[in-house]
Each structure stands twice: as structure tokens, then as C-alpha cells.
Design an enzyme around this catalytic site. Structure first.
Site, PDB file in Angstrom:
ATOM      1  N   CYS A  10     -45.744  93.747   7.438  1.00 56.50           N
ATOM      2  CA  CYS A  10     -44.474  92.784   8.805  1.00 56.50           C
ATOM      3  C   CYS A  10     -44.443  92.157   7.242  1.00 56.50           C
ATOM      4  O   CYS A  10     -44.714  91.226   6.449  1.00 56.50           O
ATOM      5  CB  CYS A  10     -45.155  91.910   8.528  1.00 56.50           C
ATOM      6  N   SER A  11     -42.451  92.206   7.301  1.00 57.07           N
ATOM      7  CA  SER A  11     -41.929  91.244   6.230  1.00 57.07           C
ATOM      8  C   SER A  11     -41.543  89.374   7.353  1.00 57.07           C
ATOM      9  O   SER A  11     -40.226  89.023   6.574  1.00 57.07           O
ATOM     10  CB  SER A  11     -40.537  92.228   6.320  1.00 57.07           C
ATOM     11  N   HIS A  23     -42.789  85.325  11.517  1.00 57.99           N
ATOM     12  CA  HIS A  23     -43.269  84.641  13.184  1.00 57.99           C
ATOM     13  C   HIS A  23     -43.574  85.774  14.199  1.00 57.99           C
ATOM     14  O   HIS A  23     -43.864  86.878  13.907  1.00 57.99           O
ATOM     15  CB  HIS A  23     -41.311  84.694  13.688  1.00 57.99           C
ATOM     16  N   CYS A  45     -35.757  81.678   9.735  1.00 58.36           N
ATOM     17  CA  CYS A  45     -36.424  83.232   9.586  1.00 58.36           C
ATOM     18  C   CYS A  45     -35.291  83.454  11.289  1.00 58.36           C
ATOM     19  O   CYS A  45     -34.852  83.035  12.325  1.00 58.36           O
ATOM     20  CB  CYS A  45     -37.667  82.466  10.985  1.00 58.36           C
ATOM     21  N   LYS A  49     -73.394  98.286  -0.674  1.00 57.15           N
ATOM     22  CA  LYS A  49     -73.943  98.013  -2.158  1.00 57.15           C
ATOM     23  C   LYS A  49     -72.799  98.055  -2.937  1.00 57.15           C
ATOM     24  O   LYS A  49     -72.790  97.325  -4.163  1.00 57.15           O
ATOM     25  CB  LYS A  49     -75.265  98.274  -1.693  1.00 57.15           C
ATOM     26  N   ARG A  50     -71.525  98.628  -3.579  1.00 56.23           N
ATOM     27  CA  ARG A  50     -70.859  99.157  -4.262  1.00 56.23           C
ATOM     28  C   ARG A  50     -69.689  97.536  -5.002  1.00 56.23           C
ATOM     29  O   ARG A  50     -69.867  97.381  -4.111  1.00 56.23           O
ATOM     30  CB  ARG A  50     -70.008  99.979  -4.087  1.00 56.23           C
ATOM     31  N   GLN A  95     -43.494  94.633  18.283  1.00 57.61           N
ATOM     32  CA  GLN A  95     -42.114  95.845  18.426  1.00 57.61           C
ATOM     33  C   GLN A  95     -42.690  96.747  19.169  1.00 57.61           C
ATOM     34  O   GLN A  95     -43.402  97.539  20.231  1.00 57.61           O
ATOM     35  CB  GLN A  95     -42.078  96.630  17.226  1.00 57.61           C
ATOM     36  N   ASN A 133     -47.445  94.912  13.727  1.00 57.93           N
ATOM     37  CA  ASN A 133     -48.110  94.521  12.344  1.00 57.93           C
ATOM     38  C   ASN A 133     -48.175  92.877  12.179  1.00 57.93           C
ATOM     39  O   ASN A 133     -46.933  92.753  12.177  1.00 57.93           O
ATOM     40  CB  ASN A 133     -46.885  95.367  11.752  1.00 57.93           C
ATOM     41  N   CYS A 150     -36.560  82.966  14.902  1.00 67.19           N
ATOM     42  CA  CYS A 150     -36.694  81.968  15.278  1.00 67.19           C
ATOM     43  C   CYS A 150     -35.545  81.581  16.627  1.00 67.19           C
ATOM     44  O   CYS A 150     -34.217  82.391  16.644  1.00 67.19           O
ATOM     45  CB  CYS A 150     -36.678  80.564  14.222  1.00 67.19           C
ATOM     46  N   GLN A 169     -62.566 107.277   5.692  1.00 63.56           N
ATOM     47  CA  GLN A 169     -64.064 107.134   5.638  1.00 63.56           C
ATOM     48  C   GLN A 169     -64.530 105.328   5.684  1.00 63.56           C
ATOM     49  O   GLN A 169     -63.269 104.081   5.229  1.00 63.56           O
ATOM     50  CB  GLN A 169     -64.765 107.810   4.702  1.00 63.56           C
ATOM     51  N   HIS A 216     -55.083 101.531  26.882  1.00 65.78           N
ATOM     52  CA  HIS A 216     -55.946 101.411  25.818  1.00 65.78           C
ATOM     53  C   HIS A 216     -55.705 100.432  24.449  1.00 65.78           C
ATOM     54  O   HIS A 216     -54.456 101.263  24.229  1.00 65.78           O
ATOM     55  CB  HIS A 216     -57.304 101.878  25.422  1.00 65.78           C
ATOM     56  N   ASN A 228     -33.581  96.003  17.771  1.00 65.96           N
ATOM     57  CA  ASN A 228     -34.225  96.139  16.594  1.00 65.96           C
ATOM     58  C   ASN A 228     -32.297  96.542  15.783  1.00 65.96           C
ATOM     59  O   ASN A 228     -32.363  97.260  15.902  1.00 65.96           O
ATOM     60  CB  ASN A 228     -34.907  96.793  15.692  1.00 65.96           C
ATOM     61  N   HIS A 245     -44.830  88.745  16.044  1.00 65.57           N
ATOM     62  CA  HIS A 245     -43.397  89.437  17.249  1.00 65.57           C
ATOM     63  C   HIS A 245     -44.736  90.691  17.277  1.00 65.57           C
ATOM     64  O   HIS A 245     -44.788  90.978  16.080  1.00 65.57           O
ATOM     65  CB  HIS A 245     -42.147  89.330  16.506  1.00 65.57           C
ATOM     66  N   HIS A 300     -42.438  79.178  15.592  1.00 70.61           N
ATOM     67  CA  HIS A 300     -42.665  80.171  14.222  1.00 70.61           C
ATOM     68  C   HIS A 300     -44.010  80.554  13.470  1.00 70.61           C
ATOM     69  O   HIS A 300     -44.419  81.366  12.898  1.00 70.61           O
ATOM     70  CB  HIS A 300     -41.999  79.299  13.186  1.00 70.61           C
ATOM     71  N   LYS A 333     -60.139  97.514   2.925  1.00 73.97           N
ATOM     72  CA  LYS A 333     -60.841  99.067   2.770  1.00 73.97           C
ATOM     73  C   LYS A 333     -58.641  99.826   2.402  1.00 73.97           C
ATOM     74  O   LYS A 333     -58.058  99.722   2.690  1.00 73.97           O
ATOM     75  CB  LYS A 333     -61.188  99.595   4.218  1.00 73.97           C
ATOM     76  N   PHE A 334     -58.967 100.604   1.430  1.00 72.09           N
ATOM     77  CA  PHE A 334     -57.726 101.343   1.199  1.00 72.09           C
ATOM     78  C   PHE A 334     -57.924 102.581   1.876  1.00 72.09           C
ATOM     79  O   PHE A 334     -59.137 103.777   0.988  1.00 72.09           O
ATOM     80  CB  PHE A 334     -58.622 101.789  -0.500  1.00 72.09           C
TER      81      PHE A 334
HETATM   82  O1  LIG Z   1     -64.333 105.288  -5.093  1.00 66.91           O
HETATM   83  P1  LIG Z   1     -63.531 104.427  -5.995  1.00 66.91           P
HETATM   84  O2  LIG Z   1     -62.593 104.884  -6.969  1.00 66.91           O
HETATM   85  O3  LIG Z   1     -64.625 103.805  -6.121  1.00 66.91           O
HETATM   86  O4  LIG Z   1     -62.841 103.976  -4.173  1.00 66.91           O
HETATM   87  C1  LIG Z   1     -61.362 104.213  -3.868  1.00 66.91           C
HETATM   88  O5  LIG Z   1     -61.370 105.658  -3.304  1.00 66.91           O
HETATM   89  C2  LIG Z   1     -62.456 105.881  -2.228  1.00 66.91           C
HETATM   90  C3  LIG Z   1     -61.794 107.975  -2.258  1.00 66.91           C
HETATM   91  O6  LIG Z   1     -60.606 107.936  -1.950  1.00 66.91           O
HETATM   92  C4  LIG Z   1     -61.992 105.335  -1.681  1.00 66.91           C
HETATM   93  O7  LIG Z   1     -62.934 105.591  -0.284  1.00 66.91           O
HETATM   94  C5  LIG Z   1     -61.709 103.607  -1.781  1.00 66.91           C
HETATM   95  O8  LIG Z   1     -61.607 103.066  -0.576  1.00 66.91           O
HETATM   96  C6  LIG Z   1     -60.922 103.741  -3.119  1.00 66.91           C
HETATM   97  O9  LIG Z   1     -61.017 101.938  -3.201  1.00 66.91           O
HETATM   98  O1  LIG Z   2     -39.481  97.619  11.288  1.00 68.72           O
HETATM   99  P1  LIG Z   2     -40.439  96.528  10.432  1.00 68.72           P
HETATM  100  O2  LIG Z   2     -41.108  95.358  10.815  1.00 68.72           O
HETATM  101  O3  LIG Z   2     -39.600  96.248   9.791  1.00 68.72           O
HETATM  102  O4  LIG Z   2     -41.761  97.273   9.054  1.00 68.72           O
HETATM  103  C1  LIG Z   2     -42.583  97.334   9.128  1.00 68.72           C
HETATM  104  O5  LIG Z   2     -43.171  98.245  10.061  1.00 68.72           O
HETATM  105  C2  LIG Z   2     -42.519  99.651  10.498  1.00 68.72           C
HETATM  106  C3  LIG Z   2     -43.072 100.689  12.114  1.00 68.72           C
HETATM  107  O6  LIG Z   2     -44.607 100.812  11.680  1.00 68.72           O
HETATM  108  C4  LIG Z   2     -42.799 100.264   9.655  1.00 68.72           C
HETATM  109  O7  LIG Z   2     -41.901 102.067   9.793  1.00 68.72           O
HETATM  110  C5  LIG Z   2     -42.731  99.976   8.104  1.00 68.72           C
HETATM  111  O8  LIG Z   2     -42.781 100.756   6.975  1.00 68.72           O
HETATM  112  C6  LIG Z   2     -42.959  98.606   8.612  1.00 68.72           C
HETATM  113  O9  LIG Z   2     -42.375  98.008   7.155  1.00 68.72           O
END
Ligand SMILES: O=P(O)(O)O[C@H]1O[C@H](CO)[C@@H](O)[C@H](O)[C@H]1O
Ligand SMILES: O=P(O)(O)O[C@H]1O[C@H](CO)[C@@H](O)[C@H](O)[C@H]1O
Lengths: 337, 337
Positions: free
Chosen positions: A160-161, A164, A51, A29-30, A168, A153, A54, A322, A295, A76, A166, A113, A310-311
Site C-alpha cells: 500500500c503506497s 490514507h 496526500c 519454537k524455531r 479498491q 491493501n 485527502c 504452510q 464472505h 484509479n 482506502h 487521513h 510469515k513469508f
Molecule cells: O526454512 P527457513 O529458511 O527458515 O524459512 C523460510 O522458508 C520456508 C520454506 O519456504 C518458509 O516456510 C518460511 O516462511 C521462510 O522464512
Molecule cells: O494499486 P496500488 O495500491 O497502487 O498497488 C497495490 O495493490 C495492487 C492490487 O492488489 C497490486 O497489484 C500492487 O502490486 C500493489 O502495490
């Protein structure tokens, strides 16, 4: 039960890692006044002259990609691991470091691509699974490789940069933290019960039918009870299978169908090319691991829409992960699509 | 030694968690074609009528903030934890969940909407430390609270939804994963050696002087040998101190100076208001923990510039954390600023 889960902040136990996740359902609800991600419209071009993945294009190091038709695997050019690193064994007081050797590979899923996994035919996804099998088995024969991490990724938001399609492989000498945790927990259960922890878990989930996303003959997709990411999904074979090399043709087909269905549901959920990191956890390759049960997990960051993720920050980094919506609600949304 | 570290992919051991980090220094040469973060210019307004943290403003729930002059603490209106959650104890086969109770608080560091920690006077930062002390001690007296997590998310990139300088406290009944790991490792060392693991580590680092960022009488800032984030910093008292409640006035002043200097260096590094999550790890509050040694960590995501961050994705989620620049190089860059 689900009503209580939806009304009460609680924590859930991850049987595979031995760690907990905090679930705060009332928090949906936040209001969100924070960062909005950009959601770039999906490209539809099948070939991009700039690319480096490609077919027929030249990579940064001067090599030219072949005119490949299905998948294409190469080492790589900027891998985090190298096979010939000088020996380093540092043990000074409380400081401990050692050389890590290995190899990083890139796997193009398709020459097209813009053709991501949900867009591909099941038979084409089967070809990707066959490449994973081949790579896993070949790398297991290498004495200097003890673990093979297959992952993808997807999306700029996931680092992911290149759009295309892919994935790894990072294959290395030591066994990574996450895999060690899962080995310990599966081993404990196997020693005590003589069977696979995940096989028993899957049986329980199929019976309860509260977190199942999609089931076919030999595989199942579900939102695990202890899911961390909002729409996290676990895909696994129902019978215990230590590693991907053991999958039969029929199982490969079922697995490919699972990948297709799950990623299609993802794209539909917020009407966007759904970003995620996915990865396959399976037995390390240094010896036999009778307890392991292969899995694949999808860890997608989106929470509320194509632009609000989600952060996993402050509390999650210092305390524990969380989540807001429950695994049951996430599973239902995905199932219904 | 540092030359070898800079030329060889290796892994380093974290003595506090028992986990490893992969270091791939040669990878700094990798060209970056991926996501660029936006780097919004810093605001300079001291009051924002729409900010729910500014003095005298009304919050979402109708409460009016007082006309505070230094710090201001209130219960988070959308906290992930609640004190009066119904009891839940779920143990069905392989599924395990239990109620989590607790409280989430917000701490405004300053009434000034734009005055972040690096902008504040040392004496004003001391006042923040005093609030942390008071909150930690008060919450420890609550029988239903066994762990107090103090942290800050700074910057939109870190999920912070309001630029007004503020931190948070999530205090809860159970002890989170990360704290359990650190308790185990510190306990093992304490039982074997009768002294603090971190105190001995700090002594070794001070002697080596390769990763120190800033030292004053009672505190030190350093990039830990096992740092995960590119410019990760650990601030800790040199003498063993179980929790923030034990800090003397002189130590509080030294601690405040460390916070000021480290965050100022951060802002200078890429000429931006540097984003990070910071957090204080210290003894849980259910009993006495003779082995614990208080420390604050900063986990900042930026890697190459104000707009290019490190992504902890695929391999990092499924395997183990991976970094490009070494801890030594990061420490030197910060020290020199
Ligand atoms: O509580 P805030 O600042 O709204 O939210 C932020 O910090 C929280 C605690 O680290 C995290 O769970 C949230 O994903 C983030 O957006
Ligand atoms: O290898 P890439 O796709 O250039 O890079 C990406 O995947 C890697 C493996 O998860 C990470 O370490 C990098 O930070 C991310 O940017």
C-alpha cells in the site's frame, strides 16, 4: 482434538477451494534470525497536504478531490484495467492470450487521513458497506463486467503506497482464478445438498465454538479451519447471501460491527496498526449463482510480532501454503483480546 | 504481436497449471510512492564464526558441521515435517485433516559463506545438481515419501534468514497442490498427444525466439509466456526428462551452465545480489509419471530496481496474479545482459 492438532504436523482441506494447507505447530519454537519489518508509528494527522486522497487535494492527473465528508469513490488514475482496450485474441500453438477489459476504482473510507477502519464509528463503516453495495450493483448492470473484486491493501508491507484509509475495486470481464475455484466447490455442494456450503460450515463452527472470534445476530467472524495466514479471519453472514446487494439494513449494521471488532482486535494483537489484505468474495455478475455465499477474508502477514511476518516463499510457492500456529490458537488469541 | 501485447491489458493462460495471469503493460508508467526495500551490500567474507552453515561451526542443536569442501546436506533442525508424527485422521462434517509426514533437509551449496550460485564455478554447480540427484533418488526409494520438493530462498526479502548459500528439500507423503495441478495438465496433453507438453512448448518458444534468455545443447532458459513474477525464468531440458535422476553428465553440465548464466544475469540486472525463490518441479515419486517434464523456476520479486519489488497482495490474492512488464520485455532485458 486440539491437543493432537498442536502436536502433529498435518494438512487441512479448504472446502471452498479444494486445496490443502500444511500446518506445522511445533515450528513455532524455531528461532527467527531473518528479516525484521519496520513498524512505523501510526500517524495522527487528519489532513496531509501531500496526500492525493485527502479532500480538496489535487491528484497526479490534475483532478481535484471534492470536499467529501464520508466516503469518496473515483476511477484509479493508474488502473491495471481499462474499459476501451483494443481487441486481442491470440491463440498460437500452446500460447493463449486475450484482451481483459474492466475498470479500477479507489474508495476513500474517510476524509480523515489517519482514521483506519478500527478507528471509525460503526455508522461510518456502514457507509463504506453501502458504497460497496452501490458499486457492486451498478457494475453488475454493466454487460462488459462479469466480476467485481472489492479489496483493501493496508500497510506498506502489503504494497500500500498511501496510508490514507482506502480500498479498491477491480471489476472485469473475465472471472478470476480464485473465484472460479470457489464457484466450483460451492456449486458441487449446492447440487448435491440443495444448500449453501458456507452456511452449513458456519453452523458447524458455531456448534463447535473452537475457532469463533466474534458473533452477533446475523454475522460471524472466525479463523477458518484451513486458514493459511497466521491470523486469517473470515467474516460472513449466517444466512446464505449471494452478494452484498442483498444485505438488509440490520445485516449491514452487524457486518460493520464485525469489521470494527476484528480490525480493533488486530491492532491490539501486536500493538500496531495491523497490516493486511482483505477482500470480499461473492457471486460473479454475469448470471445468477444460487450456490454462492458472500464472505470477506482478511489475510494479514504478521506472525510473531509487529516486525516478524510469515513469508510465503519457496516451499509455499512451489508446493502448498504452510503455517505454524494452528487456527484454534490464532482464534483464541483474537477472541481473548 | 509484441506491440499489441505492450499496449493492451490482457490475460495469458498458463498451460501447466490451467490458471490465468493478468498483464497490464501500461501500468509501468505508474509512479511508485510505496515501500522501498533495503538493499544490503553483499558480504565478501568467506567464513562467519556465527553462521550455523559454515564448516566446523556448531549448530543450535549442538551438532558440529564437518569441514566440508563442496556441498553439505543435513536434516533441518527446525523442519516443518517430521517422519514419526502420530497418526491423525480427522473427518468431522465439513472439517478434514490428516497427518503429514516427511523430512526437511538443508543443502549448503559451498563452504564459502558468500559464494552464491552466480559466483560459483560451473563444475561446483554441477556438484550441487549431483546432490539434488542423489537426494531425489534416495528419497524416492522411501515408501513413506511420495514427493520431493527441492527449492532455494535467496535474500532476506524472501524470508531467508541466513546469507550462507543454501537450498532446502521438503520431502513428504502427500503431493502438494501446485504439483497436482501440473500433473493434471501434463497428463491431459500426454494422453491426447502422446508427448510432453513442455517439450512441445519449448520447441515453439525456440522457433519464435521472443522469450528465450539462453540456450545451450540440451537446456534452455526462457521467460514463460504466462510468467507471473516480473523476471520469472524457467530452465528446462529440451528433451522430456521426468526427473533429475535421469540427467546425463552432459546434461548436468548444461544445466549447471544455465543456472550460472541466469543467476549472473539476475545479479547484473539491478546491480544487486538478486533475491528469489527457485524450485524444481518434477515427477512425484510414488509411481511412474510418463507425462512429467522436469523444470526449474525462478520467482524473483524485484520489479523496478534493487529496492522496489512487486507486491502480490489484495487483487492478486483474491483474484489472480497481475504483472506490469510483459514476458517479452523481461526476456529481452535478461538476454541483453
Ligand atoms: O526454512 P527457513 O529458511 O527458515 O524459512 C523460510 O522458508 C520456508 C520454506 O519456504 C518458509 O516456510 C518460511 O516462511 C521462510 O522464512
Ligand atoms: O494499486 P496500488 O495500491 O497502487 O498497488 C497495490 O495493490 C495492487 C492490487 O492488489 C497490486 O497489484 C500492487 O502490486 C500493489 O502495490
Amino acid at each position: 482434538m486440539n491437543e493432537i492438532f498442536n502436536a502433529t504436523p498435518h494438512r487441512r482441506y479448504n472446502i471452498l477451494t479444494g486445496e490443502w494447507v500444511l500446518v506445522s505447530p511445533h515450528r513455532t519454537k524455531r528461532p527467527w534470525q531473518g528479516k525484521q519489518e519496520s513498524s512505523a508509528p501510526k500517524n495522527n494527522i487528519s489532513y496531509d497536504p501531500n496526500c492525493y486522497l485527502c479532500a480538496n487535494n489535487t491528484r497526479m492527473n490534475g483532478e481535484v478531490n471534492p470536499n467529501y465528508k464520508n466516503t469518496y469513490v473515483f476511477k484509479n488514475d493508474f488502473g491495471a484495467l481499462m474499459s476501451d482496450s483494443p481487441n486481442l485474441n491470440y491463440n498460437e500453438g500452446l500460447l493463449k492470450a486475450e484482451t481483459e477489459t474492466g475498470i479500477c476504482k479507489v474508495i476513500c473510507f474517510s476524509p480523515n487521513h489517519s482514521e483506519t477502519l478500527p478507528d471509525m464509528e460503526i455508522s461510518a463503516i456502514e457507509k463504506v458497506i453501502e458504497v460497496w453495495q452501490k458499486e457492486y450493483l451498478e457494475l453488475s448492470n454493466d454487460d462488459s463486467i462479469n466480476h467485481v473484486q472489492i479489496f483493501e491493501n493496508k500497510g506498506a508491507i502489503m504494497g500500500c503506497s498511501n496510508p490514507h484509509p482506502h480500498g479498491q475495486i477491480w471489476a472485469q470481464k473475465s472471472i478470476p482464478n480464485e473465484v472460479l475455484k470457489k464457484t466450483t466447490k460451492q456449486q458441487e455442494y449446492f447440487i448435491e445438498n440443495g444448500k449453501s456450503l458456507l452456511e452449513d460450515y458456519i453452523k458447524q463452527e458455531l456448534k463447535l465454538d473452537e475457532r469463533i472470534v466474534f458473533e452477533n445476530d446475523s454475522f460471524v467472524s472466525l479463523v477458518p479451519f484451513w486458514a493459511v495466514w497466521p491470523y486469517e479471519v473470515l467474516i460472513a453472514p449466517k444466512r446464505q447471501t449471494q452478494h452484498i446487494g442483498h444485505l438488509t439494513d440490520l445485516e449491514k449494521r452487524d457486518y460493520a460491527e464485525q469489521i470494527k471488532i476484528v480490525t480493533q482486535k488486530y491492532d491490539k494483537l501486536f500493538n500496531t496498526s495491523f497490516p493486511y489484505s482483505s477482500g470480499i468474495h461473492q457471486s460473479p455478475t454475469d448470471k445468477s449463482y444460487p450456490e454462492w455465499h458472500l464472505h470477506m477474508s482478511f489475510y494479514p502477514p504478521l506472525l510473531r510480532s509487529a516486525t516478524v511476518k510469515k513469508f510465503m516463499v519457496g516451499y509455499e510457492m512451489f508446493g502448498m501454503p504452510q503455517r505454524d500456529i494452528t487456527a484454534e490458537i490464532a482464534a483464541n488469541s483474537l477472541k481473548d483480546l
